[in-house]
Scaffold this active site. Structure first.
Site, PDB file in Angstrom:
ATOM      1  N   ASP A  19      -9.774 -40.077 -13.684  1.00  0.00           N
ATOM      2  CA  ASP A  19      -9.347 -38.677 -13.657  1.00  0.00           C
ATOM      3  C   ASP A  19     -10.206 -37.814 -14.595  1.00  0.00           C
ATOM      4  OD1 ASP A  19      -7.849 -36.506 -12.939  1.00  0.00           O
ATOM      5  OD2 ASP A  19      -6.115 -37.021 -14.163  1.00  0.00           O
ATOM      6  N   ASN A  67      -4.333 -36.735  -2.353  1.00  0.00           N
ATOM      7  CA  ASN A  67      -5.571 -35.945  -2.480  1.00  0.00           C
ATOM      8  C   ASN A  67      -5.906 -35.141  -1.218  1.00  0.00           C
ATOM      9  OD1 ASN A  67      -7.217 -38.388  -4.615  1.00  0.00           O
ATOM     10  ND2 ASN A  67      -6.126 -36.536  -5.181  1.00  0.00           N
TER      11      ASN A  67
HETATM   12  C1  FPP Z   1      -9.768 -37.238 -10.128  1.00  0.00           C
HETATM   13  O1  FPP Z   1     -10.397 -36.204 -10.860  1.00  0.00           O
HETATM   14  C2  FPP Z   1     -10.749 -37.929  -9.308  1.00  0.00           C
HETATM   15  C3  FPP Z   1     -10.714 -38.005  -7.961  1.00  0.00           C
HETATM   16  C4  FPP Z   1      -9.652 -37.432  -7.134  1.00  0.00           C
HETATM   17  C5  FPP Z   1     -11.783 -38.685  -7.207  1.00  0.00           C
HETATM   18  C6  FPP Z   1     -12.410 -39.871  -7.882  1.00  0.00           C
HETATM   19  C7  FPP Z   1     -13.683 -40.110  -7.196  1.00  0.00           C
HETATM   20  C8  FPP Z   1     -14.829 -40.466  -7.788  1.00  0.00           C
HETATM   21  C9  FPP Z   1     -14.945 -40.823  -9.214  1.00  0.00           C
HETATM   22  C10 FPP Z   1     -16.070 -40.484  -7.005  1.00  0.00           C
HETATM   23  C11 FPP Z   1     -16.132 -41.513  -5.941  1.00  0.00           C
HETATM   24  C12 FPP Z   1     -16.015 -42.873  -6.485  1.00  0.00           C
HETATM   25  C13 FPP Z   1     -16.548 -43.959  -5.936  1.00  0.00           C
HETATM   26  C14 FPP Z   1     -16.215 -45.299  -6.507  1.00  0.00           C
HETATM   27  C15 FPP Z   1     -17.466 -43.891  -4.807  1.00  0.00           C
HETATM   28  P1  FPP Z   1      -9.888 -34.718 -10.638  1.00  0.00           P
HETATM   29  O2  FPP Z   1     -10.677 -34.108  -9.556  1.00  0.00           O
HETATM   30  O3  FPP Z   1      -8.400 -34.731 -10.407  1.00  0.00           O
HETATM   31  O4  FPP Z   1     -10.213 -34.074 -12.020  1.00  0.00           O
HETATM   32  P2  FPP Z   1      -9.384 -32.925 -12.755  1.00  0.00           P
HETATM   33  O5  FPP Z   1      -8.026 -33.503 -13.071  1.00  0.00           O
HETATM   34  O6  FPP Z   1     -10.195 -32.667 -13.980  1.00  0.00           O
HETATM   35  O7  FPP Z   1      -9.342 -31.764 -11.808  1.00  0.00           O
END
Ligand code: FPP
Length: 252
Positions: A19, A67
């Site tokens: 996250d 998501n």
């Molecule tokens: C949460 O951060 C992260 C996600 C919803 C996506 C995670 C995906 C990756 C790290 C990239 C793809 C991974 C692989 C293994 C190919 P957020 O967007 O909720 O962050 P925030 O809370 O700061 O808004």
């Protein structure tokens, strides 16, 4: 920095909620997708390090069933990113003997992405140096509901259903429960991740945003894990049991 060989009892299975990508990007006035891109690079570095540390099971939460509520452009961007990463990742997995596993529903994902996930799983199914599970379009409650449906579909008699059988019907069948679950980004919750499997998992929360989660941060999480005493509902030490028994006898 010491190597984890100095650390007693490393976890066998580490699961990670990655996250903080969006906030990482915002801090730099970049689009959110730039944060996810950096997050994917961080994921690769963490997997490389865990391979060095000989951790046999790693699970990454890359896209939850919730998501889908994000703006379409972000969802599509995440799908594209996973596709790209799978293209490169298959070669890497073959070179390093990593078995790729998918947790979640393929249905509903773009057909090209579905094909790439299936291909990655198929081409790496015989490797055993590490099992890397990608939770993509995954929800812990959905997983349990799906397991119940399949148990009923297979006609398993109610009296035969126990924890072991339920585990066999989950996406994680054959994979041990996580010993350590890491969540970056400062939120203190599990967000529908490995709901069944994390009953006795040690949880490590850190405010560090996922793209900044480097080898040093991983090491801190491993140290914190090694300092915990896992009791699984029992007592900590044989010593505690002996002293409690003695006290009980004296009271009699
Ligand atoms: C949460 O951060 C992260 C996600 C919803 C996506 C995670 C995906 C990756 C790290 C990239 C793809 C991974 C692989 C293994 C190919 P957020 O967007 O909720 O962050 P925030 O809370 O700061 O808004």
């Amino acid at each position: 920095m010491a190597t984890p060989a100095n650390l007693r009892q490393l976890p066998k299975h580490i699961a990670i909620i990655m996250d903080g990508n969006g906030r990482w990007a915002k801090q730099r006035r970049l689009p959110r997708l730039a944060g996810h891109r950096q997050g994917a690079a961080a994921a690769q570095h963490v997997v490389e390090t865990l391979l060095e540390y000989k951790i046999p099971y790693v699970t990454l939460y890359a896209f939850s069933t919730e998501n889908w509520n994000r703006p379409r452009v972000e969802v599509d961007g995440l799908f594209r990113l996973l596709e790209e990463r799978l293209d490169e990742g298959i070669k890497y997995a073959q070179e390093k003997q990593i078995k790729v596993h998918h947790l979640g529903k393929l249905d509903g994902l773009p057909p090209r992405l579905q094909d790439k996930v299936k291909r990655a799983v198929e081409l790496t199914q015989n490797y055993n140096r590490m099992t890397l599970s990608l939770a993509f379009n995954y929800g812990g409650r959905d997983e349990i509901v799906e397991a119940i449906r399949c148990l009923i579909r297979d006609g398993v008699p109610a009296q035969e259903i126990d924890g072991t059988i339920v585990s066999r019907y989950l996406y994680t069948a054959g994979i041990p429960d996580p010993d350590l679950l890491i969540r970056t980004g400062g939120e203190i919750r599990l967000s529908n991740f490995l709901t069944w499997q994390s009953a006795y998992t040690e949880i490590y929360f850190t405010p560090v945003l996922w793209p900044d989660f480097d080898k040093k941060e991983l090491y801190k999480a491993l140290i914190a894990y090694c300092e915990r005493q896992r009791r699984f509902g029992g007592l900590a030490q044989e010593q505690d049991i002996i002293s409690d028994t003695k006290q009980a006898r004296q009271k009699r």
